[in-house]
Scaffold this active site. Structure first.
Site, PDB file in Angstrom:
ATOM      1  N   HIS A 197     -23.454 108.300 161.497  1.00  0.00           N
ATOM      2  CA  HIS A 197     -22.695 108.924 160.413  1.00  0.00           C
ATOM      3  C   HIS A 197     -21.374 109.462 160.987  1.00  0.00           C
ATOM      4  CE1 HIS A 197     -22.050 111.102 156.668  1.00  0.00           C
ATOM      5  NE2 HIS A 197     -21.664 112.127 157.406  1.00  0.00           N
ATOM      6  N   MET A 208     -25.177 100.598 152.916  1.00  0.00           N
ATOM      7  CA  MET A 208     -24.721 101.458 151.823  1.00  0.00           C
ATOM      8  C   MET A 208     -25.690 101.532 150.641  1.00  0.00           C
ATOM      9  SD  MET A 208     -22.057 102.532 153.226  1.00  0.00           S
ATOM     10  CE  MET A 208     -21.136 103.385 151.944  1.00  0.00           C
TER      11      MET A 208
HETATM   12  C1  GRF Z   1     -19.214 103.705 159.973  1.00  0.00           C
HETATM   13  O1  GRF Z   1     -18.166 104.628 159.868  1.00  0.00           O
HETATM   14  C2  GRF Z   1     -20.540 104.411 160.015  1.00  0.00           C
HETATM   15  O2  GRF Z   1     -20.482 105.654 160.654  1.00  0.00           O
HETATM   16  C3  GRF Z   1     -20.863 104.595 158.551  1.00  0.00           C
HETATM   17  O3  GRF Z   1     -20.394 103.422 157.935  1.00  0.00           O
HETATM   18  C4  GRF Z   1     -19.350 102.855 158.715  1.00  0.00           C
HETATM   19  C5  GRF Z   1     -19.761 101.450 159.024  1.00  0.00           C
HETATM   20  O4  GRF Z   1     -18.755 100.731 159.694  1.00  0.00           O
HETATM   21  N1  GRF Z   1     -22.262 104.848 158.364  1.00  0.00           N
HETATM   22  P1  GRF Z   1     -19.089  99.333 160.334  1.00  0.00           P
HETATM   23  O5  GRF Z   1     -19.631  98.444 159.204  1.00  0.00           O
HETATM   24  O6  GRF Z   1     -20.096  99.535 161.408  1.00  0.00           O
HETATM   25  O7  GRF Z   1     -17.782  98.804 160.858  1.00  0.00           O
END
Ligand code: GRF
Length: 217
Positions: free
Chosen positions: A111, A92
């Site tokens: 994504h 993030m």
């Molecule tokens: C997922 O929905 C991915 O597509 C997005 O962030 C979320 C991450 O989830 N980029 P996780 O940490 O892999 O459970």
């Protein structure tokens, strides 16, 4: 078999990391995770990596005076681990242009929408709000502009009338866990090339059937 070494960058839950860990546990899978980097110390994904005996490294952005310095540290660690492909999995933090350019065509992201629709955050709510009948997820090579870049694979899921952002996110997540390991496999097998901004996959087949929602009766 020489396996492609990958680095996975996370910030949280790490369910996509887990899908990659599970895929790599398969002896014939052509990739292995050399390093997991988190920019958040307590990220749940770090425990998943440790449990699977994968090397982890926490690089907290607030310890660095600039985004570029933070990114260089990540590049240093990833290179030291011998990783040749970076998978962003719920990472993030915006990445600097330098980082994205350095890892061009060796940096991929997942994504939770059918790109190029619904870039950014809270995309499941945005898809419901827009009234589209399908959403899904996309694995793509990363370019400087957020949520852009050549698309490797996608999965489409129907949106139901009574969906909330959470129910839709859960439906999409199941597909994320399928397509991310598959995209990595295709790259590791050397079947992916980029022509212009389009991905070509050697020996890949597209489904024959169209999807219609609601189902015509
Ligand atoms: C997922 O929905 C991915 O597509 C997005 O962030 C979320 C991450 O989830 N980029 P996780 O940490 O892999 O459970």
């Amino acid at each position: 078999m020489e396996r492609l070494k990958i680095a996975v960058q996370i910030s949280g839950r790490g369910s996509n990391l887990q899908a990659l860990i599970d895929a790599c546990a398969e002896p014939r899978y052509p990739a292995e995770i050399a390093l997991v980097i988190s920019n958040i110390a307590g990220a749940q994904g770090l425990e998943r990596a440790t449990k699977a005996s994968i090397q982890t490294r926490v690089i907290e952005h607030r310890d660095y005076y600039s985004r570029r310095a933070f990114d260089s540290e990540m590049t240093r660690e990833i290179t030291a681990a011998g990783a040749e492909l970076i998978c962003l999995a719920g990472f993030m933090r915006m990445l600097s242009d330098e980082f994205v350019d350095h890892w061009r065509d060796r940096l991929i992201n997942i994504h939770p929408s059918l790109l190029p629709a619904f870039k950014g955050l809270d995309v499941q709510a945005a898809a419901i709000e827009a009234g589209v009948r399908f959403s899904g997820c996309t694995v793509h090579f990363v370019r400087r502009e957020m949520d852009t870049g050549p698309i490797i694979n996608q999965s489409a899921v129907p949106i139901h009338d009574d969906d909330t952002a959470d129910t839709l996110a859960a439906r999409i997540l199941v597909q994320e866990h399928r397509i991310y390991p598959h995209a990595v496999r295709l790259i590791a097998e050397g079947r992916v090339t980029i022509e212009g901004e389009r991905v070509m996959i050697d020996g890949a087949e597209a489904p024959a059937e169209a999807l219609i929602n609601p189902t015509p009766v």
